[in-house]
Design an enzyme around this catalytic site. Structure first.
Site, PDB file in Angstrom:
ATOM      1  N   HIS A 126      23.481  34.977  21.018  1.00 45.92           N
ATOM      2  CA  HIS A 126      24.014  35.909  22.017  1.00 45.92           C
ATOM      3  C   HIS A 126      24.381  35.163  23.290  1.00 45.92           C
ATOM      4  O   HIS A 126      24.052  33.995  23.462  1.00 45.92           O
ATOM      5  CB  HIS A 126      22.956  36.971  22.364  1.00 45.92           C
ATOM      6  CG  HIS A 126      22.739  37.973  21.271  1.00 45.92           C
ATOM      7  ND1 HIS A 126      23.162  39.262  21.355  1.00 45.92           N
ATOM      8  CD2 HIS A 126      22.147  37.836  20.053  1.00 45.92           C
ATOM      9  CE1 HIS A 126      22.840  39.907  20.239  1.00 45.92           C
ATOM     10  NE2 HIS A 126      22.224  39.058  19.429  1.00 45.92           N
ATOM     11  N   GLU A 136      19.783  33.397  23.832  1.00 44.44           N
ATOM     12  CA  GLU A 136      20.728  33.836  24.871  1.00 44.44           C
ATOM     13  C   GLU A 136      21.265  32.547  25.497  1.00 44.44           C
ATOM     14  O   GLU A 136      20.638  31.927  26.341  1.00 44.44           O
ATOM     15  CB  GLU A 136      20.025  34.697  25.932  1.00 44.44           C
ATOM     16  CG  GLU A 136      19.516  36.033  25.420  1.00 44.44           C
ATOM     17  CD  GLU A 136      20.603  37.107  25.317  1.00 44.44           C
ATOM     18  OE1 GLU A 136      21.794  36.790  25.523  1.00 44.44           O
ATOM     19  OE2 GLU A 136      20.255  38.253  25.010  1.00 44.44           O
TER      20      GLU A 136
HETATM   21 ZN    ZN Z   1      24.114  40.184  23.019  1.00 44.94          ZN
END
Ligand code: ZN
Length: 181
Positions: free
Chosen positions: A81, A144
């Site tokens: 992500h 992330e």
């Molecule tokens: Zn995401």
């Protein structure tokens, strides 16, 4: 056998779900798909088997992503992500695992330790009750990579060179985990 390791990569969002959108209009779903393809091709070059929960700009439900990895009985699951914050100065990289998953923590830590070498602010390795982490039966981590809402990191995430660096870092983290380093 190390060589038989099979990995599922999970590019976040897709299709009708763009994920976070940067100030310059960059969509998280596009960035993470590109990075995931780079990680998959690197792993395949190294002789591992790599699957992706989506290969294109498709919408895939969270539970279907986990079910796919479970059905393939992969050894590792890595969801990719890009982050976002209402604070335009929020930046850096963080990696998640499911609470009490010892191997999930190990996998997340190995990947994270490689990502912070890219001069990204270290936001730490954290636990989260994310569906893809909760529903997968193998060690799983959610990365992330950087903040798409951050002016500079959005530009970085759009650069081919930086995407390759992020893909290398994620792959090296996976290899560190596999080799037990
Ligand atoms: Zn995401």
């Amino acid at each position: 056998m190390i060589d038989n390791f099979r990995i599922a990569l999970d590019p976040g969002h897709g299709g009708k779900d763009p994920g976070a959108i940067g100030p310059g209009g960059t969509k998280e779903k596009d960035v993470v798909l590109a990075i995931s393809h780079l990680v998959a091709s690197r792993l395949i070059e190294k002789g591992y088997t790599a699957y992706m929960t989506r290969m294109n700009d498709d919408f895939v439900k969270l539970e279907d992503r986990a079910a796919f990895a479970n059905a393939k009985s992969v050894d590792l699951f890595v969801s990719i992500h890009a982050n976002a914050s209402k604070n335009p100065f929020g930046n850096g990289t963080e990696t998640y695992y499911y609470p009490n998953s010892v191997n999930g923590k190990k996998l997340a830590t190995k990947i994270h330790n490689n990502l912070i070498k890219l001069d990204l602010k270290d936001r730490g390795v954290k636990t989260a009750n994310f569906a893809v982490l909760r529903l997968t039966k193998m060690p799983a981590a959610l990365v992330e990579t950087g903040f798409i809402s951050h002016y500079t990191e959005e530009k970085q995430l759009n650069s081919e060179k930086f995407r390759h660096k992020v893909a290398d870092a994620i792959m090296n983290g996976i290899l560190d985990y596999i080799r037990g380093e």
